[in-house]
Design an enzyme around this catalytic site. Structure first.
Site, PDB file in Angstrom:
ATOM      1  CE  LYS A 282      -3.011  -9.052  -2.286  1.00 29.18           C
ATOM      2  NZ  LYS A 282      -3.721  -7.858  -1.803  1.00 29.18           N
ATOM      3  N   PRO A 283      -3.247  -5.634  -5.954  1.00 28.96           N
ATOM      4  CG  PRO A 283      -4.550  -3.818  -6.666  1.00 28.96           C
ATOM      5  CD  PRO A 283      -4.401  -5.306  -6.802  1.00 28.96           C
ATOM      6  CG  ASP A 284      -2.924  -3.357   0.930  1.00 25.26           C
ATOM      7  OD1 ASP A 284      -2.140  -4.026   1.611  1.00 25.26           O
ATOM      8  OD2 ASP A 284      -4.011  -2.919   1.359  1.00 25.26           O
TER       9      ASP A 284
ATOM     10  CD  GLU B 233      10.341  -2.481   7.149  1.00 27.53           C
ATOM     11  OE1 GLU B 233       9.638  -3.508   7.177  1.00 27.53           O
ATOM     12  OE2 GLU B 233      10.691  -1.934   6.093  1.00 27.53           O
TER      13      GLU B 233
ATOM     14  CD  GLU C 211      12.706  -5.097  -5.442  1.00 28.24           C
ATOM     15  OE1 GLU C 211      13.364  -4.547  -4.538  1.00 28.24           O
ATOM     16  OE2 GLU C 211      13.202  -5.422  -6.541  1.00 28.24           O
ATOM     17  CG  LEU C 212      11.403  -9.142   0.491  1.00 26.20           C
ATOM     18  CD1 LEU C 212      11.971 -10.435   1.027  1.00 26.20           C
ATOM     19  CD2 LEU C 212       9.909  -9.278   0.213  1.00 26.20           C
TER      20      LEU C 212
ATOM     21  N   GLY D  17       6.694  -6.277  -0.540  1.00 28.94           N
ATOM     22  CA  GLY D  17       6.009  -6.263   0.749  1.00 28.94           C
ATOM     23  C   GLY D  17       6.976  -6.640   1.856  1.00 28.94           C
ATOM     24  CB  SER D  18       6.384  -7.672   5.308  1.00 32.38           C
ATOM     25  OG  SER D  18       5.566  -8.808   5.119  1.00 32.38           O
TER      26      SER D  18
ATOM     27  CB  CYS E 173      11.115  -0.333   1.114  1.00 27.83           C
ATOM     28  SG  CYS E 173      11.398   0.372  -0.511  1.00 27.83           S
TER      29      CYS E 173
ATOM     30  CD1 TRP F 110      -0.164  -1.660   3.051  1.00 36.23           C
ATOM     31  CD2 TRP F 110       0.722   0.394   3.304  1.00 36.23           C
ATOM     32  NE1 TRP F 110       0.666  -1.685   4.156  1.00 36.23           N
ATOM     33  CE2 TRP F 110       1.221  -0.435   4.333  1.00 36.23           C
ATOM     34  CE3 TRP F 110       1.147   1.726   3.269  1.00 36.23           C
ATOM     35  CZ2 TRP F 110       2.123   0.014   5.299  1.00 36.23           C
ATOM     36  CZ3 TRP F 110       2.044   2.175   4.232  1.00 36.23           C
ATOM     37  CH2 TRP F 110       2.521   1.317   5.231  1.00 36.23           C
ATOM     38  CG  ASN F 111       5.150   1.351   0.723  1.00 37.17           C
ATOM     39  OD1 ASN F 111       4.828   0.511  -0.128  1.00 37.17           O
ATOM     40  ND2 ASN F 111       6.395   1.624   0.993  1.00 37.17           N
TER      41      ASN F 111
HETATM   42  N1  LIG Z   1      11.929  -3.366  -1.064  1.00 31.41           N
HETATM   43  C1  LIG Z   1      10.972  -2.624  -1.594  1.00 31.41           C
HETATM   44  O1  LIG Z   1      11.087  -2.141  -2.711  1.00 31.41           O
HETATM   45  C2  LIG Z   1       9.724  -2.337  -0.800  1.00 31.41           C
HETATM   46  C3  LIG Z   1       8.861  -1.343  -1.243  1.00 31.41           C
HETATM   47  C4  LIG Z   1       7.726  -1.065  -0.491  1.00 31.41           C
HETATM   48  C5  LIG Z   1       7.446  -1.767   0.666  1.00 31.41           C
HETATM   49  N2  LIG Z   1       8.304  -2.732   1.077  1.00 31.41           N
HETATM   50  C6  LIG Z   1       8.049  -3.436   2.334  1.00 31.41           C
HETATM   51  O2  LIG Z   1       6.671  -3.764   2.441  1.00 31.41           O
HETATM   52  C7  LIG Z   1       6.270  -3.804   3.799  1.00 31.41           C
HETATM   53  C8  LIG Z   1       5.009  -2.991   3.975  1.00 31.41           C
HETATM   54  O3  LIG Z   1       4.021  -3.460   3.133  1.00 31.41           O
HETATM   55  P1  LIG Z   1       2.821  -4.398   3.640  1.00 31.41           P
HETATM   56  O4  LIG Z   1       2.595  -4.178   5.085  1.00 31.41           O
HETATM   57  O5  LIG Z   1       1.705  -4.189   2.710  1.00 31.41           O
HETATM   58  O6  LIG Z   1       3.456  -5.840   3.425  1.00 31.41           O
HETATM   59  P2  LIG Z   1       2.700  -7.229   3.428  1.00 31.41           P
HETATM   60  O7  LIG Z   1       3.739  -8.262   3.210  1.00 31.41           O
HETATM   61  O8  LIG Z   1       1.812  -7.356   4.598  1.00 31.41           O
HETATM   62  O9  LIG Z   1       1.720  -7.154   2.168  1.00 31.41           O
HETATM   63  C9  LIG Z   1       2.199  -6.953   0.849  1.00 31.41           C
HETATM   64  C10 LIG Z   1       1.182  -7.515  -0.129  1.00 31.41           C
HETATM   65  O10 LIG Z   1       1.126  -8.932   0.044  1.00 31.41           O
HETATM   66  C11 LIG Z   1      -0.218  -9.351   0.250  1.00 31.41           C
HETATM   67  N3  LIG Z   1      -0.194 -10.555   1.087  1.00 31.41           N
HETATM   68  C12 LIG Z   1      -0.386 -10.650   2.414  1.00 31.41           C
HETATM   69  N4  LIG Z   1      -0.240 -11.932   2.806  1.00 31.41           N
HETATM   70  C13 LIG Z   1       0.065 -12.645   1.707  1.00 31.41           C
HETATM   71  C14 LIG Z   1       0.364 -14.017   1.467  1.00 31.41           C
HETATM   72  N5  LIG Z   1       0.364 -14.918   2.445  1.00 31.41           N
HETATM   73  N6  LIG Z   1       0.671 -14.397   0.203  1.00 31.41           N
HETATM   74  C15 LIG Z   1       0.704 -13.495  -0.794  1.00 31.41           C
HETATM   75  N7  LIG Z   1       0.427 -12.190  -0.628  1.00 31.41           N
HETATM   76  C16 LIG Z   1       0.102 -11.762   0.607  1.00 31.41           C
HETATM   77  C17 LIG Z   1      -0.876  -8.137   0.874  1.00 31.41           C
HETATM   78  O11 LIG Z   1      -2.279  -8.196   0.742  1.00 31.41           O
HETATM   79  C18 LIG Z   1      -0.244  -7.009   0.084  1.00 31.41           C
HETATM   80  O12 LIG Z   1      -0.876  -6.855  -1.166  1.00 31.41           O
HETATM   81  C19 LIG Z   1       7.436  -3.213   4.579  1.00 31.41           C
HETATM   82  O13 LIG Z   1       8.159  -4.267   5.161  1.00 31.41           O
HETATM   83  C20 LIG Z   1       8.269  -2.537   3.501  1.00 31.41           C
HETATM   84  O14 LIG Z   1       9.635  -2.404   3.816  1.00 31.41           O
HETATM   85  C21 LIG Z   1       9.431  -3.030   0.366  1.00 31.41           C
END
Ligand SMILES: NC(=O)c1ccc[n+]([C@@H]2O[C@H](COP(=O)([O-])OP(=O)(O)OC[C@H]3O[C@@H](n4cnc5c(N)ncnc54)[C@H](O)[C@@H]3O)[C@@H](O)[C@H]2O)c1
Length: 545
Positions: A209-211, A414, A282-283, A260-261, A316, A185-186
């Protein structure tokens, strides 16, 4: 509200009065969520989204509901893949130049209609317009880059065989098929459709699949791509609960692009590995900044504000650990704190605020917990420290913590919010060791007037990106060079050649010339020796290129 209503606030953690952040000086924008997210807009953007259920998203500025959205069930994900798979071959057969032209038209449309998406990004993420604008710029630059360079990136390469006269070898870049893209979402524009642009231009279909909380922004960009000429069926969107439909996407994709995370990324990687499909991940990060004794302290303080608090630290590459040489620490902290306290928080759809809201109550909870725990264990709040419900339900002041030490969560986890911890060091080796002492390796920053020293230290840091005399290089500054994480911060890169070639599979086509082969069998010994000698000479003359 105006500057005159600036308030001194109470730290939720310590009970001491520390914050001085004024509310944004800009008048509250005339437009409200209801003006921007009308029933017509929702109907237009959700056209073609596969989903039999209903879900909703909300504005972090006020907590109010923005839109009712379709929610996809596992069978809807299956249907989206079927449609994307059926449409992909015709798109892949479209010449690269024509596919690239779609990106260039998209670039123009994004810039022409940016005010629409700026409103949506702000309403869905709660970020300041300045930071929403950076995201729009990044996507436009990426569209232009891949629109102009796709032909060169994807061009077939000719190689010579070991015996050049016999074999002609061509290396092709074939699309992978249907990419499963999962976005956070960020940065809802840049990390959704922005990241999908190189996938499309290399001939793939995408199921994204966006948030859900930021789905309208991604859907707006999808609409614009279709207007720019992308066949609608090539771009499917599914919405819903991450742990429910995320795995369904991974289960069907020919390649997974995940942002994501780290925890979710690991789960995605394990599922993809079981199917032997590739992933880019990308985490998260816990990014360090080093301010050396020869740094320009004024500029470093200014840079630290951008690096720590852009998008309220929900970035991130945000800096969360600041290592300052003891000899300049006082001067640096004084300047950094003054700039931080002067930051204007705001919730209007207008420029003027330096920082907006956190995205949700969950993010606010993490931030307040990290700050409270640190203060309880002895950290000192140098600036900020408090939530700001007077501005909006999830606002929190940009916060600097001093006297931080393990086992406080802020040291290792984080925070993903506007909180940075200060540490002092006296020795360069010590600073490098501390900076590397994390499972993450996404971004790092070094401040020094000695460029050679900066590069020498950069080579010792385990981070995918190292900024020298900058902490926060917006993505549009580096679209040609790869960006991504080492260690637990990810696998693979976005931007540049790696950002597009990952969406392709290399295919080697070796064509043998149809000339009669030398009749080795049946030769007498003398002729056979001469034949072998000629072959060996040909081999020796051949130079590997
Ligand atoms: N390295 C990068 O470029 C980068 C960029 C932006 C954000 N991030 C990281 O993202 C995190 C914040 O985003 P978040 O809270 O939305 O992360 P998240 O991992 O909770 O969610 C990311 C996406 O994955 C989906 N998701 C959740 N559970 C899942 C599963 N079991 N299988 C597949 N998809 C699933 C979510 O619905 C969402 O669309 C932070 O840790 C941040 O550092 C990294």
């Amino acid at each position: 509200m105006t500057d005159s209503q600036a308030s001194t606030t109470t730290s939720a953690a310590s009970g001491t009065r520390v914050g001085t952040n004024p509310v944004a000086a800009a008048p509250v924008g005339a437009r409200t969520a209801a003006d921007v997210v009308t029933p017509e807009v929702i109907a237009q953007l959700t056209r073609g989204v596969v989903g039999s259920g209903r879900t909703a998203n909300h504005s972090p500025f006020t907590g109010e509901k923005l839109a009712d959205l379709p929610e996809s069930a596992p069978e809807d994900v299956e249907a989206a893949f079927v449609r994307a798979r059926a449409a992909q071959p015709a798109w892949a057969a479209t010449p690269v130049r024509a596919r690239a032209a779609v990106l260039l038209r998209f670039h123009d449309l994004v810039l022409q209609r940016q005010s629409e998406v700026l409103d949506l990004i702000q309403l869905e993420t709660g970020k300041a317009r300045l930071h929403a604008h950076e995201e729009v710029q990044a996507v436009a630059v990426s569209a232009r880059h891949y629109g102009r360079r796709a032909v060169a990136y994807l061009k077939p390469k000719r190689h010579t065989g070991v015996v050049p006269t016999l074999t002609k070898v061509t290396e092709l870049r074939q699309p992978r098929g249907v990419i499963g893209q999962i976005a956070p979402w960020n940065y809802p524009l840049e990390l959704s459709v922005g990241d999908a642009l190189p996938a499309f231009v290399s001939g793939n279909a995408v199921v994204m699949k966006p948030d859900t909380e930021t789905a309208l922004t991604a859907l707006w960009a999808r609409d614009l791509l279709i207007e720019a000429g992308l066949p609608a069926e090539v771009f499917q969107v599914v919405l819903g609960v991450g742990p429910v439909i995320g795995p369904e996407v991974v289960q069907r994709a020919d390649y997974v692009s995940f942002t994501g995370s780290t925890t979710t990324g690991r789960d995605v990687a394990l599922r993809a590995a079981a199917r032997l499909v590739g992933v880019s991940l990308e985490l998260g990060g816990k990014n360090p900044m080093l301010v050396l004794e020869d740094a320009d302290v004024e500029k470093a303080a200014e840079g630290a504000v951008r690096a720590c608090f852009s998008s309220a630290g929900q970035l991130c590459i945000s800096i969360e650990r600041l290592y300052v040489h003891a000899s300049v620490a006082d001067a640096f902290v004084e300047r950094f704190a003054a700039r931080t306290k002067a930051m204007r928080l705001g919730n209007s759809l207008a420029y003027g605020a330096d920082m907006g809201s956190l995205v949700s109550g969950r993010q606010l909870e993490t931030v307040t917990q990290h700050v409270a725990e640190a203060v309880e264990k002895g950290a000192v709040v140098v600036a900020g420290g408090a939530a700001r419900p007077d501005i909006g339900p999830y606002f929190h002041e940009p916060t600097i913590l001093d006297n931080v030490q393990e086992p406080m969560a802020v040291c290792t986890q984080e925070t993903f919010g506007p909180v940075v911890s200060l540490y002092r060091f006296t020795d360069e080796d010590e600073a490098v060791t501390l900076a590397n002492a994390t499972p993450y390796g996404l971004n790092a920053s070094i401040w020094t007037k000695d460029a050679r020293r900066g590069h020498r230290i950069a080579a010792r840091l385990r981070a995918g990106t190292v900024n020298i005399n900058e902490g926060y290089a917006p993505a549009y500054g580096s679209v040609q060079s790869p960006m991504g994480g080492m260690k637990d911060s990810g696998l693979g890169r976005r931007h540049g050649s790696e950002g597009i070639l990952k969406y392709t599979e290399a295919q080697t086509v070796a064509q043998q010339r149809l000339i009669p082969l030398a009749p080795a069998f049946g030769m007498d010994d003398e002729k056979y020796a001469a034949f072998m000698s000629r072959s060996l000479k040909a081999m020796k003359a051949f130079r590997l290129r």
